[in-house]
Design a protein around this motif. Structure first.
Motif, PDB file in Angstrom:
ATOM      1  N   UNK A 119     -18.356 -23.091 -35.499  1.00 17.30           N
ATOM      2  CA  UNK A 119     -18.104 -22.472 -34.338  1.00 17.30           C
ATOM      3  C   UNK A 119     -19.271 -22.035 -33.491  1.00 17.30           C
ATOM      4  N   UNK A 120     -19.461 -21.842 -31.960  1.00 18.74           N
ATOM      5  CA  UNK A 120     -20.349 -21.698 -31.210  1.00 18.74           C
ATOM      6  C   UNK A 120     -20.075 -20.436 -30.148  1.00 18.74           C
ATOM      7  N   UNK A 121     -20.716 -20.288 -29.447  1.00 17.07           N
ATOM      8  CA  UNK A 121     -20.413 -19.012 -28.469  1.00 17.07           C
ATOM      9  C   UNK A 121     -20.548 -19.610 -26.918  1.00 17.07           C
ATOM     10  N   UNK A 122     -19.633 -19.308 -25.980  1.00 12.47           N
ATOM     11  CA  UNK A 122     -19.924 -19.305 -24.498  1.00 12.47           C
ATOM     12  C   UNK A 122     -19.901 -17.846 -24.025  1.00 12.47           C
ATOM     13  N   UNK A 123     -20.884 -17.762 -23.092  1.00 16.62           N
ATOM     14  CA  UNK A 123     -21.430 -16.621 -22.281  1.00 16.62           C
ATOM     15  C   UNK A 123     -21.096 -17.021 -21.019  1.00 16.62           C
ATOM     16  N   UNK A 124     -19.626 -16.763 -20.546  1.00 15.32           N
ATOM     17  CA  UNK A 124     -19.271 -16.961 -19.176  1.00 15.32           C
ATOM     18  C   UNK A 124     -19.505 -15.845 -18.268  1.00 15.32           C
ATOM     19  N   UNK A 176     -24.158 -19.061 -10.713  1.00 14.20           N
ATOM     20  CA  UNK A 176     -23.414 -19.996 -10.065  1.00 14.20           C
ATOM     21  C   UNK A 176     -23.307 -21.392 -11.293  1.00 14.20           C
ATOM     22  N   UNK A 177     -22.219 -22.355 -11.131  1.00 15.56           N
ATOM     23  CA  UNK A 177     -22.123 -23.271 -11.879  1.00 15.56           C
ATOM     24  C   UNK A 177     -21.444 -24.470 -11.264  1.00 15.56           C
ATOM     25  N   UNK A 178     -22.093 -25.709 -11.206  1.00 15.88           N
ATOM     26  CA  UNK A 178     -21.711 -27.018 -10.669  1.00 15.88           C
ATOM     27  C   UNK A 178     -21.678 -27.928 -11.578  1.00 15.88           C
ATOM     28  N   UNK A 179     -20.882 -28.941 -11.587  1.00 12.49           N
ATOM     29  CA  UNK A 179     -20.782 -30.069 -12.356  1.00 12.49           C
ATOM     30  C   UNK A 179     -22.251 -30.745 -12.861  1.00 12.49           C
ATOM     31  N   UNK A 180     -23.237 -30.513 -11.714  1.00 11.14           N
ATOM     32  CA  UNK A 180     -24.448 -30.959 -12.084  1.00 11.14           C
ATOM     33  C   UNK A 180     -25.555 -29.908 -12.597  1.00 11.14           C
ATOM     34  N   UNK A 181     -25.001 -28.645 -12.978  1.00  9.75           N
ATOM     35  CA  UNK A 181     -25.840 -27.705 -13.735  1.00  9.75           C
ATOM     36  C   UNK A 181     -26.390 -28.100 -15.036  1.00  9.75           C
ATOM     37  N   UNK A 182     -27.579 -27.931 -15.313  1.00 10.29           N
ATOM     38  CA  UNK A 182     -27.850 -28.548 -16.602  1.00 10.29           C
ATOM     39  C   UNK A 182     -27.497 -27.405 -17.911  1.00 10.29           C
ATOM     40  N   UNK A 221     -20.093 -19.313 -13.560  1.00  6.33           N
ATOM     41  CA  UNK A 221     -18.523 -19.876 -13.172  1.00  6.33           C
ATOM     42  C   UNK A 221     -18.333 -19.795 -11.574  1.00  6.33           C
ATOM     43  N   UNK A 222     -19.564 -19.325 -10.945  1.00  2.00           N
ATOM     44  CA  UNK A 222     -19.258 -19.268  -9.403  1.00  2.00           C
ATOM     45  C   UNK A 222     -19.723 -20.874  -8.816  1.00  2.00           C
ATOM     46  N   UNK A 223     -18.843 -21.233  -7.938  1.00  6.17           N
ATOM     47  CA  UNK A 223     -19.222 -22.560  -7.129  1.00  6.17           C
ATOM     48  C   UNK A 223     -18.917 -23.908  -7.979  1.00  6.17           C
ATOM     49  N   UNK A 224     -18.056 -24.021  -9.305  1.00  9.91           N
ATOM     50  CA  UNK A 224     -17.505 -24.845  -9.812  1.00  9.91           C
ATOM     51  C   UNK A 224     -16.384 -25.536  -8.824  1.00  9.91           C
ATOM     52  N   UNK A 225     -16.065 -24.756  -8.094  1.00 12.27           N
ATOM     53  CA  UNK A 225     -14.921 -25.122  -7.047  1.00 12.27           C
ATOM     54  C   UNK A 225     -15.470 -24.396  -5.698  1.00 12.27           C
ATOM     55  N   UNK A 226     -15.600 -24.922  -4.790  1.00 14.41           N
ATOM     56  CA  UNK A 226     -16.034 -24.253  -3.411  1.00 14.41           C
ATOM     57  C   UNK A 226     -14.494 -23.858  -2.860  1.00 14.41           C
ATOM     58  N   UNK A 227     -14.310 -22.683  -2.911  1.00 16.53           N
ATOM     59  CA  UNK A 227     -13.201 -22.096  -2.547  1.00 16.53           C
ATOM     60  C   UNK A 227     -13.400 -21.415  -1.201  1.00 16.53           C
ATOM     61  N   UNK A 228     -13.730 -22.576  -0.334  1.00 15.59           N
ATOM     62  CA  UNK A 228     -13.717 -22.070   1.128  1.00 15.59           C
ATOM     63  C   UNK A 228     -12.741 -21.732   2.082  1.00 15.59           C
ATOM     64  N   UNK A 229     -12.153 -20.568   1.742  1.00 19.32           N
ATOM     65  CA  UNK A 229     -10.826 -20.307   2.516  1.00 19.32           C
ATOM     66  C   UNK A 229     -11.052 -20.277   4.019  1.00 19.32           C
ATOM     67  N   UNK A 230     -12.195 -19.766   4.295  1.00 19.80           N
ATOM     68  CA  UNK A 230     -12.285 -19.693   5.631  1.00 19.80           C
ATOM     69  C   UNK A 230     -12.202 -20.986   6.634  1.00 19.80           C
TER      70      UNK A 230
END
Length: 282
Positions: free
Chosen positions: A151-156, A161-167, A187-196
């Motif tokens: 097992x391992x641990x994720x700290x979300x 910010x997190x993008x697909x390019x985040x190392x 976890x912020x920015x994985x999808x740019x939810x630009x509702x405006x």
């Protein structure tokens, strides 16, 4: 007066033309049809009432959470529940998400998006206690060939910010005779939810935008599911390179006992799941 009326009329026709063009432009996109198809399936699904009941049990988001996050979180949660075959797994997902401390929603959306994939891979997810706000810490593990538990641990974190390019920036820690890997994740920015911007494209005013939020959330939920799972594949690839190092976490004794019980229950579920999988393949 006539000039002003003509200008107002021209402006109205221009707005209608732009909105119509945007509408037909969206209809030509594959993602729009996929969102509509999933929305229709959701409306007729017999699981809908059960999932709605679970959805109402999700804890309220923090006061600082974006207004659209609740609709987005609920949509991703519902889609993930539809993928889960067992009602028990849906309840487990709900319980895990509610362990987030003052959630902003992004951390819950990320975990909800990847949870069905973890279940399909016969992995178990256990929430870890944390005092950090806007964060969801989980332990993820599986049974090895000799029934060794890896097992391992994720700290979300909902503030990073997190993008697909985040190392990846994992750290290794040691407790007793075990090594473990911890992945700090944004976890912020994985999808740019630009509702405006979306609202401007459709010429929606604030009251109309509030009405349209569930539809917009349905469209963005698909992208969240896709991007979160792409990043999960990146994480699992990194784990494989590390040869799935055995993990643990430094915790107080009383918490360790609670986790020990949770792990035993998780191992039982894993054994049952693997047994069912073996029967299906015969």
């Amino acid at each position: 007066m006539n000039r002003q009326r003509n200008r107002a009329s021209d402006n109205l026709f221009e707005r209608i033309f732009i909105a119509t063009r945007a509408f037909f432009g969206q209809l030509l996109q594959k993602e729009t049809w996929q969102a509509l198809w999933h929305w229709m399936l959701w409306r007729v699904s017999p699981k809908r009432r059960r999932i709605h009941k679970l959805m109402r049990q999700l804890q309220p988001l923090d006061a600082n959470a974006p207004t659209e996050m609740r609709a987005l979180r609920d949509e991703v949660f519902a889609k993930s529940c539809l993928e889960l075959q067992q009602l028990e797994e849906q309840q487990i997902l709900l319980d895990i998400l509610n362990k987030a401390h003052r959630p902003l929603g992004f951390e819950q959306v990320f975990l909800a998006a990847i949870y069905p994939i973890l279940v399909k891979r016969d992995m178990e997810v256990i929430p870890l206690a944390t005092e950090a706000e806007h964060r969801l810490d989980v332990e993820i593990g599986y049974l090895g060939h000799n029934e060794d538990y890896f097992f391992w641990v994720f700290e979300i974190d909902s503030t990073k910010r997190l993008t697909l390019e985040t190392p990846l920036a994992p750290r290794q820690e040691v407790r007793d005779d075990k090594r473990y890997v911890v992945y700090p994740l944004g976890s912020v920015g994985l999808v740019e939810t630009d509702y405006a911007a979306y609202a401007e494209q459709w010429l929606l005013e604030a009251p109309r935008l509030a009405t349209a939020l569930p539809i917009l959330a349905a469209a963005y939920a698909e992208q969240w599911l896709l991007n979160a799972r792409i990043y999960l594949a990146h994480l699992l690839t990194d784990l494989k390179k590390r040869n799935y190092e055995i993990t643990a976490t430094a915790i107080p004794d009383f918490e360790r006992e609670r986790l020990s019980l949770l792990r035993r229950l998780s191992l039982d579920r894993l054994r049952k799941r693997q047994s069912l999988s073996a029967r299906r393949t015969r």
